[in-house]
Design an enzyme around this catalytic site. Structure first.
Site, PDB file in Angstrom:
ATOM      1  N   ASP A   9       0.746  -1.128  -0.076  1.00  0.00           N
ATOM      2  CA  ASP A   9      -0.108   0.003   0.051  1.00  0.00           C
ATOM      3  C   ASP A   9       1.059   1.429  -0.100  1.00  0.00           C
ATOM      4  OD1 ASP A   9      -2.689   1.325   0.251  1.00  0.00           O
ATOM      5  OD2 ASP A   9      -1.734   2.108   2.296  1.00  0.00           O
ATOM      6  N   SER A  10       0.235   2.397  -0.232  1.00  0.00           N
ATOM      7  CA  SER A  10       0.956   3.629  -0.130  1.00  0.00           C
ATOM      8  C   SER A  10       1.288   4.074   1.094  1.00  0.00           C
ATOM      9  CB  SER A  10       0.084   4.570  -0.836  1.00  0.00           C
ATOM     10  OG  SER A  10      -1.107   4.922  -0.184  1.00  0.00           O
ATOM     11  N   CYS A  72      -3.982  -1.193  -2.596  1.00  0.00           N
ATOM     12  CA  CYS A  72      -4.279   0.425  -2.835  1.00  0.00           C
ATOM     13  C   CYS A  72      -4.968   0.570  -3.917  1.00  0.00           C
ATOM     14  CB  CYS A  72      -2.555   1.052  -2.827  1.00  0.00           C
ATOM     15  SG  CYS A  72      -2.677   2.643  -3.420  1.00  0.00           S
ATOM     16  N   GLU A 151      -2.656   9.109   7.679  1.00  0.00           N
ATOM     17  CA  GLU A 151      -1.091   8.857   7.835  1.00  0.00           C
ATOM     18  C   GLU A 151      -0.665   9.679   8.959  1.00  0.00           C
ATOM     19  OE1 GLU A 151       1.133   6.857   6.205  1.00  0.00           O
ATOM     20  OE2 GLU A 151      -0.633   6.016   4.969  1.00  0.00           O
ATOM     21  N   CYS A 183     -10.638   4.185  -1.047  1.00  0.00           N
ATOM     22  CA  CYS A 183      -9.088   4.055  -0.620  1.00  0.00           C
ATOM     23  C   CYS A 183      -9.091   3.425   0.500  1.00  0.00           C
ATOM     24  CB  CYS A 183      -8.766   5.672  -0.336  1.00  0.00           C
ATOM     25  SG  CYS A 183      -7.281   5.870   0.334  1.00  0.00           S
ATOM     26  N   HIS A 185      -7.189   3.571   2.934  1.00  0.00           N
ATOM     27  CA  HIS A 185      -7.082   4.583   4.282  1.00  0.00           C
ATOM     28  C   HIS A 185      -8.535   4.879   4.929  1.00  0.00           C
ATOM     29  CE1 HIS A 185      -3.151   4.983   2.529  1.00  0.00           C
ATOM     30  NE2 HIS A 185      -2.825   5.745   3.742  1.00  0.00           N
TER      31      HIS A 185
END
Length: 265
Positions: A9-10, A72, A151, A183, A185
């Site tokens: 993932d990013s 992702c 993040e 997403c 996240h």
């Protein structure tokens, strides 16, 4: 086959997929890389995202993984096809899984998608949903501030909710009964998103469907883990470890998170 499953993932978003994999595949071992140093991927060019995704994939292949999950959405949009074509192991992404989850949940087939700018621009969810139900009405919205919010680890409290509410404001004019968290996240702030759009909206993510799809592929390929000892999961981040480890510890049902820094090239 007792090799681990790789997840990339990013940043920390893919941990939402790992959480579901721990539930549906409790005997499997997972190696995870979050590219926290170069997150977010949404504003980056497709060429950059493909390069970064391949770097993570190559690193995990060096570690001996038997399957790769691109957890992702942005990376799935631009890199899944090339990885599937050139990899010797099974590779899956999260877009189709999210679309399937939405079609299962919706009653009106009015569906909204929130995602990074890169995912929205690709129209990947529109295409995936249309392939399953061509008459769906889809509204897509890019929400650039939400990945940095997650993040940072600062996603509790009034500031976080105000940011989420402001980001989702354009959806006030749209008609939808189901919202795709496009997403990985976003499930970490699902409660804030639910509060912003209202309890009447079904919120779905790709995480559960991706975990189920992973299990199906393992069974079909005959590469399920047979070792009796408990799996030892490993987590890697390209950036600073403290926030990554704190989020992983809070989010995952693990007594201890084995995390280390990794350099990609």
């Amino acid at each position: 086959m007792n090799a681990p499953i790789g997840v990339i993932d990013s940043g920390v978003g893919g941990l939402t997929v790992v959480k579901e994999m721990l539930h549906y595949l409790p005997n499997e071992e997972i190696y995870y890389i979050g590219d926290t140093a170069r997150c977010p991927y949404g504003p980056r060019t497709p060429q950059e995202v493909v390069k970064f995704t391949w770097q993570m994939a190559d690193k995990l292949v060096e570690m001996g993984i038997k399957m790769l999950v691109i957890a992702c959405n942005t990376a799935t949009c631009v890199a899944l096809e090339s990885l599937q074509k050139h990899s010797k192991i099974p590779v899956i992404g999260v877009i189709n899984a999210g679309a399937q989850a939405a079609i299962k949940a919706t009653e009106t087939h009015d569906i909204a998608v929130i995602a990074t700018a890169g995912t929205v621009k690709s129209a990947a969810y529109e295409n995936a949903i249309a392939s399953l139900y061509s008459s769906s009405n889809i509204t897509s919205l890019a929400c650039p501030p939400l990945v940095p919010l997650v993040e940072s680890g600062e996603y509790m409290g009034d500031f976080a909710f105000d940011l989420v509410k402001t980001s989702l404001q354009p959806l006030k004019k749209a008609r939808f009964d189901t919202l795709i968290l496009g997403c990985t996240h976003y499930p970490i702030i699902k409660d804030l998103i639910q509060k912003a759009v209202g309890e009447q909206v079904h919120i779905v993510s790709s995480a559960t469907e991706t975990a189920k799809q992973t299990l199906e592929i393992l069974k079909f390929q005959g590469i399920e883990r047979t070792a009796k000892e408990s799996p030892h999961h490993k987590f890697f981040a390209t950036g600073s470890l403290p926030i990554f480890k704190e989020i992983a510890t809070n989010w995952l049902p693990l007594e201890q998170v084995d995390a280390a820094r990794v350099t990609l090239k």
